[in-house]
Design a protein around this motif. Structure first.
Motif, PDB file in Angstrom:
ATOM      1  N   CYS A   1       0.788  -1.231   0.000  1.00 24.10           N
ATOM      2  CA  CYS A   1       0.000   0.000   0.000  1.00 24.10           C
ATOM      3  C   CYS A   1       0.821   1.282   0.000  1.00 24.10           C
ATOM      4  N   PHE A   2       2.063   1.229   0.437  1.00 23.28           N
ATOM      5  CA  PHE A   2       2.885   2.429   0.555  1.00 23.28           C
ATOM      6  C   PHE A   2       3.987   2.422  -0.499  1.00 23.28           C
ATOM      7  N   ALA A   3       4.303   3.596  -1.010  1.00 22.93           N
ATOM      8  CA  ALA A   3       5.454   3.713  -1.900  1.00 22.93           C
ATOM      9  C   ALA A   3       6.747   3.530  -1.125  1.00 22.93           C
ATOM     10  N   ASP A   4       6.800   4.059   0.097  1.00 27.31           N
ATOM     11  CA  ASP A   4       7.996   3.963   0.921  1.00 27.31           C
ATOM     12  C   ASP A   4       7.598   3.588   2.337  1.00 27.31           C
ATOM     13  N   PRO A   5       7.515   2.279   2.631  1.00 30.78           N
ATOM     14  CA  PRO A   5       7.093   1.851   3.969  1.00 30.78           C
ATOM     15  C   PRO A   5       8.019   2.314   5.081  1.00 30.78           C
ATOM     16  N   SER A   6       9.262   2.669   4.755  1.00 35.84           N
ATOM     17  CA  SER A   6      10.204   3.068   5.800  1.00 35.84           C
ATOM     18  C   SER A   6       9.766   4.335   6.518  1.00 35.84           C
ATOM     19  N   ASN A   7       8.844   5.096   5.910  1.00 33.50           N
ATOM     20  CA  ASN A   7       8.359   6.319   6.552  1.00 33.50           C
ATOM     21  C   ASN A   7       7.332   6.053   7.641  1.00 33.50           C
ATOM     22  N   VAL A   8       6.855   4.814   7.747  1.00 37.37           N
ATOM     23  CA  VAL A   8       5.857   4.474   8.765  1.00 37.37           C
ATOM     24  C   VAL A   8       6.597   4.175  10.068  1.00 37.37           C
ATOM     25  N   THR A   9       6.243   4.860  11.129  1.00 41.74           N
ATOM     26  CA  THR A   9       6.965   4.750  12.391  1.00 41.74           C
ATOM     27  C   THR A   9       6.685   3.418  13.083  1.00 41.74           C
ATOM     28  N   ALA A  10       7.562   3.078  14.018  1.00 42.79           N
ATOM     29  CA  ALA A  10       7.386   1.848  14.792  1.00 42.79           C
ATOM     30  C   ALA A  10       6.088   1.887  15.582  1.00 42.79           C
ATOM     31  N   ALA A  11       5.731   3.063  16.104  1.00 39.60           N
ATOM     32  CA  ALA A  11       4.482   3.169  16.872  1.00 39.60           C
ATOM     33  C   ALA A  11       3.272   2.893  16.000  1.00 39.60           C
ATOM     34  N   ARG A  12       3.272   3.405  14.775  1.00 37.74           N
ATOM     35  CA  ARG A  12       2.149   3.157  13.868  1.00 37.74           C
ATOM     36  C   ARG A  12       2.099   1.681  13.463  1.00 37.74           C
ATOM     37  N   ARG A  13       3.269   1.076  13.261  1.00 36.88           N
ATOM     38  CA  ARG A  13       3.298  -0.352  12.943  1.00 36.88           C
ATOM     39  C   ARG A  13       2.720  -1.172  14.093  1.00 36.88           C
ATOM     40  N   SER A  14       3.099  -0.814  15.315  1.00 38.31           N
ATOM     41  CA  SER A  14       2.603  -1.531  16.485  1.00 38.31           C
ATOM     42  C   SER A  14       1.095  -1.375  16.629  1.00 38.31           C
ATOM     43  N   ALA A  15       0.584  -0.155  16.395  1.00 31.30           N
ATOM     44  CA  ALA A  15      -0.862   0.077  16.495  1.00 31.30           C
ATOM     45  C   ALA A  15      -1.609  -0.740  15.447  1.00 31.30           C
ATOM     46  N   ALA A  16      -1.044  -0.825  14.229  1.00 29.95           N
ATOM     47  CA  ALA A  16      -1.691  -1.605  13.175  1.00 29.95           C
ATOM     48  C   ALA A  16      -1.707  -3.085  13.534  1.00 29.95           C
ATOM     49  N   ALA A  17      -0.620  -3.589  14.122  1.00 29.54           N
ATOM     50  CA  ALA A  17      -0.584  -4.992  14.531  1.00 29.54           C
ATOM     51  C   ALA A  17      -1.621  -5.271  15.613  1.00 29.54           C
ATOM     52  N   GLU A  18      -1.749  -4.353  16.560  1.00 27.38           N
ATOM     53  CA  GLU A  18      -2.765  -4.520  17.606  1.00 27.38           C
ATOM     54  C   GLU A  18      -4.161  -4.556  16.999  1.00 27.38           C
ATOM     55  N   GLU A  19      -4.376  -3.740  15.966  1.00 26.19           N
ATOM     56  CA  GLU A  19      -5.690  -3.733  15.325  1.00 26.19           C
ATOM     57  C   GLU A  19      -5.939  -5.045  14.592  1.00 26.19           C
ATOM     58  N   PHE A  20      -4.917  -5.599  13.939  1.00 25.79           N
ATOM     59  CA  PHE A  20      -5.062  -6.909  13.292  1.00 25.79           C
ATOM     60  C   PHE A  20      -5.479  -7.961  14.314  1.00 25.79           C
ATOM     61  N   VAL A  21      -4.822  -7.959  15.474  1.00 22.76           N
ATOM     62  CA  VAL A  21      -5.141  -8.947  16.505  1.00 22.76           C
ATOM     63  C   VAL A  21      -6.571  -8.756  16.996  1.00 22.76           C
ATOM     64  N   GLU A  22      -6.953  -7.508  17.243  1.00 24.30           N
ATOM     65  CA  GLU A  22      -8.304  -7.232  17.718  1.00 24.30           C
ATOM     66  C   GLU A  22      -9.353  -7.714  16.727  1.00 24.30           C
ATOM     67  N   ARG A  23      -9.140  -7.391  15.447  1.00 28.66           N
ATOM     68  CA  ARG A  23     -10.130  -7.745  14.434  1.00 28.66           C
ATOM     69  C   ARG A  23     -10.179  -9.247  14.197  1.00 28.66           C
ATOM     70  N   ALA A  24      -9.053  -9.935  14.395  1.00 32.68           N
ATOM     71  CA  ALA A  24      -9.048 -11.390  14.220  1.00 32.68           C
ATOM     72  C   ALA A  24      -9.980 -12.081  15.214  1.00 32.68           C
ATOM     73  N   GLY A  25     -10.233 -11.420  16.344  1.00 27.70           N
ATOM     74  CA  GLY A  25     -11.122 -12.001  17.338  1.00 27.70           C
ATOM     75  C   GLY A  25     -12.596 -11.724  17.116  1.00 27.70           C
ATOM     76  N   LEU A  26     -12.930 -10.983  16.063  1.00 30.02           N
ATOM     77  CA  LEU A  26     -14.329 -10.671  15.781  1.00 30.02           C
ATOM     78  C   LEU A  26     -14.900 -11.678  14.783  1.00 30.02           C
ATOM     79  N   ALA A  27     -16.109 -12.119  15.037  1.00 31.72           N
ATOM     80  CA  ALA A  27     -16.680 -13.228  14.268  1.00 31.72           C
ATOM     81  C   ALA A  27     -16.862 -12.901  12.789  1.00 31.72           C
ATOM     82  N   TRP A  28     -17.013 -11.634  12.474  1.00 35.19           N
ATOM     83  CA  TRP A  28     -17.369 -11.280  11.095  1.00 35.19           C
ATOM     84  C   TRP A  28     -16.168 -10.919  10.212  1.00 35.19           C
TER      85      TRP A  28
END
Length: 329
Positions: free
Chosen positions: A205-232
């Motif tokens: 999705c990004f032209a240059d992923p290196s510009n995405v900070t570690a904090a944003r990466r961590s928040a996105a991973a937490e969101e993946f985990v959260e959504r994986a627990g939803l039935a839909w």
């Protein structure tokens, strides 16, 4: 006063007024805006609200396939200097529970959001959508013109059936839509660790992923985990993907290209030259099909311009709004 920038040789299509005023600096690690379930028009959607000035016209944001309301954290914050914002989780995405019997067709996403918008006191709204959310926003603007003051399409998912391996973050995604093997492929995809899923998403999705900070990466991973627990979650992703592809295969009379010709709202089309998911070659046609459309192309930008270039996008959106007020759009 607005200044103009020309991004290619067709000034009637691409002379974009950019807001010249001062915007706040983007804070790379700013947390997503507060969220809550909101009910309007008999529809409940999960949303992130961005405060803005009293009396400011509402901006509404629709994310892309596999995304969520947090994809608009930075852009909503910039536009909130003038426009309060509401970023929605589409049905089945993020924390928005899909309505009973929801079929995930593109038309169905559009009708649910339209019902939600129709009962808001702050309508019509400045409607912006990225990728699949752009296609949903396009349908809403064409079919419910009374709800949309301006339309901003950020790399909208216009029909693009080219074969390009760069479009898949993981080869297993291809198998996930092959009937005989898709159940197993989807199960194996679900077993990929969240941080790996984030890195795969960034590469696509990004032209240059290196510009995405570690904090944003961590928040996105937490969101993946959260959504994986939803039935839909799994059904929403797979069936919305299938619904989007079906819309690309629709006859010309019902295609998104034809839908675009029926949009009467002023429209801004924003595209990145490094978009791997929907080719920037679709950008000029998209803007031309919109009766009041103009095109803003961003170099070195991928499929989520509102995340990679939020300040540039904000200047273009505010410039459009000011130009409309000055009868210059």
């Amino acid at each position: 006063m607005v200044r103009l920038v020309t991004v290619d040789t067709r000034p009637s299509l691409t002379r974009i007024p950019l807001y010249p005023g001062t915007l706040p600096a983007v804070v790379p690690d700013a947390p997503a805006w507060p969220r809550a379930d909101l009910t309007s028009g008999g529809v409940t959607l999960h949303a992130r609200r961005t405060p803005g000035p009293d009396g400011g016209e509402l901006a509404v944001y629709l994310h892309g396939l596999g995304g969520s309301a947090s994809n608009f954290t930075d852009l909503a914050g910039l536009l909130a200097t003038r426009h309060p914002g509401m970023a929605l989780d589409l049905p089945g995405f993020g924390r928005s529970r899909p309505p009973a019997g929801f079929d995930y067709a593109l038309d169905s996403h559009a009708e649910v959001v339209a019902r939600f918008l129709a009962d808001l006191p702050q309508r019509p709204v400045h409607l912006a959508g990225n990728s699949m959310g752009g296609a949903v926003a396009l349908l809403i603007a064409a079919r419910h013109p009374e709800l949309v003051r301006t339309l901003t399409l950020l790399a909208p998912a216009m029909p693009d059936l080219r074969v390009d391996p760069r479009r898949f973050s993981d080869p297993r995604m291809v198998l996930a839509f092959v009937p005989v093997v898709r159940a197993g492929a989807r199960r194996r995809l679900a077993e990929v660790p969240a941080h790996e899923r984030v890195e795969q998403m960034l590469r696509v999705c990004f032209a240059d992923p290196s510009n995405v900070t570690a904090a944003r990466r961590s928040a996105a991973a937490e969101e993946f985990v959260e959504r994986a627990g939803l039935a839909w979650t799994a059904a929403a992703l797979s069936r919305s993907t299938e619904g989007l592809i079906r819309s690309w295969l629709a006859p010309r009379a019902r295609s998104l290209w034809q839908v675009a010709t029926g949009v009467r709202a002023p429209a801004l089309v924003v595209w990145g030259t490094a978009d791997k998911l929907v080719s920037v070659r679709k950008a000029p046609r998209t803007a031309r099909m919109l009766p009041r459309g103009r095109l803003f192309v961003l170099p070195r930008t991928g499929h989520v311009p509102q995340m990679e270039r939020p300040t540039s996008v904000a200047r273009a959106v505010l410039g459009m709004i000011d130009a409309i007020a000055a009868n210059a759009w």
